[in-house]
Structure formats: structure tokens, C-alpha cells
Design a protein around this motif. Structure first.
Motif, mmCIF file in Angstrom:
data_model
loop_
_atom_site.group_PDB
_atom_site.id
_atom_site.type_symbol
_atom_site.label_atom_id
_atom_site.label_comp_id
_atom_site.label_asym_id
_atom_site.label_seq_id
_atom_site.Cartn_x
_atom_site.Cartn_y
_atom_site.Cartn_z
ATOM 1 N N GLN A 68 0.697 -1.107 -0.038
ATOM 2 C CA GLN A 68 -0.015 -0.041 -0.041
ATOM 3 C C GLN A 68 0.815 1.261 0.024
ATOM 4 O O GLN A 68 0.498 2.381 -0.618
ATOM 5 N N THR A 69 2.000 1.174 0.436
ATOM 6 C CA THR A 69 2.927 2.387 0.359
ATOM 7 C C THR A 69 3.229 2.962 -0.941
ATOM 8 O O THR A 69 3.621 4.043 -1.158
ATOM 9 N N GLN A 70 2.923 2.026 -1.944
ATOM 10 C CA GLN A 70 3.296 2.408 -3.332
ATOM 11 C C GLN A 70 2.065 2.920 -4.097
ATOM 12 O O GLN A 70 2.326 3.462 -5.197
ATOM 13 N N TRP A 71 1.032 3.016 -3.329
ATOM 14 C CA TRP A 71 -0.236 3.476 -4.038
ATOM 15 C C TRP A 71 -0.448 5.016 -3.553
ATOM 16 O O TRP A 71 -0.149 5.480 -2.425
ATOM 17 N N PRO A 72 -0.356 5.796 -4.597
ATOM 18 C CA PRO A 72 -0.852 7.233 -4.059
ATOM 19 C C PRO A 72 -2.061 7.445 -3.113
ATOM 20 O O PRO A 72 -2.871 6.656 -3.465
ATOM 21 N N ASN A 73 -2.094 8.347 -2.573
ATOM 22 C CA ASN A 73 -3.266 8.701 -1.740
ATOM 23 C C ASN A 73 -3.507 10.175 -1.654
ATOM 24 O O ASN A 73 -2.652 10.853 -0.925
ATOM 25 N N PRO A 74 -4.436 10.565 -2.320
ATOM 26 C CA PRO A 74 -5.607 9.673 -2.951
ATOM 27 C C PRO A 74 -5.161 9.019 -4.142
ATOM 28 O O PRO A 74 -4.161 9.560 -4.813
ATOM 29 N N LEU A 75 -5.893 7.893 -4.643
ATOM 30 C CA LEU A 75 -5.549 7.012 -5.648
ATOM 31 C C LEU A 75 -5.951 7.937 -6.945
ATOM 32 O O LEU A 75 -5.500 8.175 -7.981
ATOM 33 N N ILE A 76 -7.366 8.436 -6.957
ATOM 34 C CA ILE A 76 -8.056 9.016 -7.998
ATOM 35 C C ILE A 76 -8.815 10.137 -7.307
ATOM 36 O O ILE A 76 -9.650 10.092 -6.178
ATOM 37 N N GLU A 77 -8.335 11.504 -7.748
ATOM 38 C CA GLU A 77 -8.936 12.842 -7.321
ATOM 39 C C GLU A 77 -10.440 12.978 -7.538
ATOM 40 O O GLU A 77 -10.807 12.447 -8.886
ATOM 41 N N GLN A 78 -11.351 13.372 -6.882
ATOM 42 C CA GLN A 78 -12.439 13.828 -7.233
ATOM 43 C C GLN A 78 -13.607 12.780 -7.942
ATOM 44 O O GLN A 78 -14.293 12.810 -8.783
ATOM 45 N N ARG A 79 -13.277 11.510 -7.154
ATOM 46 C CA ARG A 79 -14.261 10.565 -7.507
ATOM 47 C C ARG A 79 -14.686 9.934 -6.217
ATOM 48 O O ARG A 79 -13.937 9.400 -5.486
ATOM 49 N N ALA A 80 -16.178 10.094 -6.309
ATOM 50 C CA ALA A 80 -16.717 9.683 -4.932
ATOM 51 C C ALA A 80 -17.393 8.398 -5.086
ATOM 52 O O ALA A 80 -17.631 7.758 -6.246
#
Length: 318
Positions: free
Chosen positions: A3-15
Motif C-alpha cells: 500500500q505504500t506504493q499507492w498514491p493517496n488519494p488514488l483518484i481525485e474527485q471520484r466519490a
């Protein structure tokens, strides 16, 4: 991938994010867009790759009628060799008697690639109550197809309760709905009395349903129901509600209102929680129209009793 390799947020402005890992090796992603005017799908060979995958718009809202406003919470499912998109829509953005006017709908695609295939409107999924309803999901269990959703009952205080029914087809119900949960605990009734956004998870001898509760600001949080896999899951008595939320706002990490989750697996087979959350509390106007409920993902684990342990929402990082 950890999980440390996943950006947070993964996708912006998607609820209201939903990620499905198909047997073709691809991850498929759907979510509410800030404009609430269309359905889009993106896919990637890796979970992290969804962050920069190009979305394909597969359907636009109608100009008039029951599918012309506030297109919410799509989910992509593969049922009996066809693709289905479940979503909620309203005929107007107006609030009547304290509620939006959503009903539940479904599209079908018989082509192999749902991003480029032809989508057919299968219409509204009807329930005995003609009331505000949304956030439907599908799952297959013990040889039967089931539908779980949130709906208002005028005789029960609150915006929405959780219901389950067996399906006759991917667009119709076979059995009367069973109410599994209603907002009744203090953390389910902050701002609004809400149970919504159900997501289904299996582990060991238990079937789990997570759901979101309270207003969609920092009060928003995730609760948990569970049943034994051998019980009659259409019987509300088979389901147990945990007395406290299992995932909630974390002030130190600046993660507010985590909720409307789904589940997937990492490439390594780790269990992954998919959810949205904001990184601030200062919202101007209606929180619903603030676009920054970003899609986020994190690995979660199981305790010795076979219960999920979601931990806390991690802080933003590139």
C-alpha cells in the motif's frame, strides 16, 4: 505491490468508488463524477494504474425524465457472461420532504469490453416501496444472486435503511425485501439518519456487509453487519450489527468522512479497502456538491476471530 506504493488519494474527485477485478486480469473502476451527469469506466492491468487510466464515458444522463439528474454511485458487475452497471438517478435535483428523489436503474452490455461495448438500458429496478432508493450492489452466494441497497421507508425515521432480496434477473427482484439495518445508533444519526452504500465481503464462515452512516461530512463513517454463511441471509435475525463504526474520521491524519466503500484484491492477493474521504472539514455549502471526496485504497487485515480490521485512514501522500 504494497500500500505504500499507492498514491493517496488514488483518484481525485471520484466519490462512491467501486473497483472490480475481473478474470481477464484487469481492474475496472467506476464512481460518481462531480457533475453527476454521466457514467464512466476506466481499467488497468494494475491497481495503482487506475490512477492515470483514461476513463471511457459509456452513458450520459437523459435530458428529461427519471434518469435526468444526479447520477450517483455506479457499480460494474459481471453476471452470467454480461456486464451490468447499477446506479441511482433522479428526475430532478430538488429535495422533497427532506429527501432527494432517486430511484435505482441498471444498464446491460453483452460485449467483452465494457469500455467500448454497447450499453442497453434495462430500466428501473422496482421494489415494493416507491421511495428514495440508491447504492445498489450485487453478489452471488450459495447458488443465488442477491441485491442489497438503501431505501427510505416513510414509516421509519431517517433517510434510508439497508435491504436485501434475491434476484430473479439482473434487473428484477425475486423475493420480498428484508430490512437488515436501520440508522439507530448515535454514530449512524449524526446530521442525517442514514444507512447506505452497502458492500459485501466473504471470509471464512462469515458473510459481511459494510455500510456508511450519518451525514456526508466529517461524521460519515463505516459500520459492519455479519452473518454465518450457512444461515438464511434473507432473515434479518441472521445478521449482527457491530455497536461501533469500523472506519471513521481521523483528525491527526486529516482524513474526514471516509465511507461508501467497496472491496478488491491487490495483485498479491491482499485484501484492499476502497473508499472516499476528504482531507479538510471546511466545506462551503452542501457537502454533496463539494467535489473533493477522493478515491483512496488501503490494505486491511483479519483478526484471530475472523473479523476484518480496517485500521485508520492514512494521511495524504504522493
Amino acid at each position: 505491490m504494497s500500500q505504500t506504493q499507492w498514491p493517496n488519494p488514488l483518484i481525485e474527485q471520484r466519490a462512491d468508488p467501486y473497483i472490480y477485478r475481473h478474470f481477464d486480469g484487469y481492474y475496472y473502476f467506476t464512481a460518481s463524477v462531480p457533475e453527476y451527469d454521466r457514467l464512466e469506466i476506466r481499467r488497468s492491468a494494475t491497481l495503482g494504474g487506475l490512477s492515470h487510466a483514461e476513463p471511457a464515458v459509456v452513458w450520459h444522463k437523459h435530458q428529461h425524465g427519471e434518469m435526468s439528474a444526479l447520477i450517483w454511485a455506479p457499480e460494474l458487475h459481471f453476471i452470467d457472461k454480461k456486464w451490468y452497471l447499477y446506479f441511482a438517478a433522479a428526475h430532478s435535483p430538488e429535495i422533497v420532504d427532506g429527501l432527494f428523489q432517486h430511484r435505482m436503474f441498471v444498464l446491460e452490455c453483452a460485449d467483452g469490453n465494457p469500455l467500448t461495448g454497447t450499453w442497453i438500458e434495462k430500466g428501473r429496478i422496482r421494489t415494493p416501496l416507491d421511495t428514495f432508493s440508491l447504492d445498489a450492489t450485487h453478489f452471488f452466494h450459495q447458488g443465488r444472486h442477491y441485491y442489497v441497497w438503501a431505501q427510505n421507508d416513510p414509516d421509519i425515521r431517517g433517510n434510508s435503511n439497508l435491504y436485501l432480496a434475491e434476484m430473479a434477473t439482473p434487473w428484477s427482484l425475486k423475493t420480498p425485501p428484508s430490512m437488515l439495518s436501520k440508522p439507530e445508533l448515535p454514530w449512524e444519526t449524526n446530521g442525517f439518519w442514514v444507512n447506505e452504500g452497502p458492500a459485501v465481503l466473504r471470509h471464512g464462515q462469515r458473510l459481511f456487509i459494510t455500510y456508511s452512516a450519518s451525514a456526508t461530512d466529517a461524521n460519515y463513517c463505516i459500520g459492519l453487519l455479519w452473518a454465518d454463511i450457512n444461515d438464511d441471509i434473507t432473515d434479518p435475525r441472521a445478521w449482527h450489527k457491530l455497536p461501533q463504526p469500523v472506519f471513521r474520521t481521523h483528525w491527526q491524519n486529516r482524513q474526514f468522512g471516509p465511507g461508501h466503500n467497496s472491496f478488491t484484491l491487490s495483485e498479491n492477493g491482499e485484501d484492499v479497502l476502497v473508499y472516499h474521504a476528504r482531507s479538510y472539514t471546511e466545506i462551503t455549502g452542501d457537502p454533496l456538491y463539494d467535489p473533493n471526496r477522493h478515491t483512496r485504497i488501503k490494505v486491511f487485515h483479519w483478526d484471530e476471530e475472523g473479523m476484518p480490521r480496517f485500521g485508520e485512514p492514512p494521511a495524504d501522500h504522493a
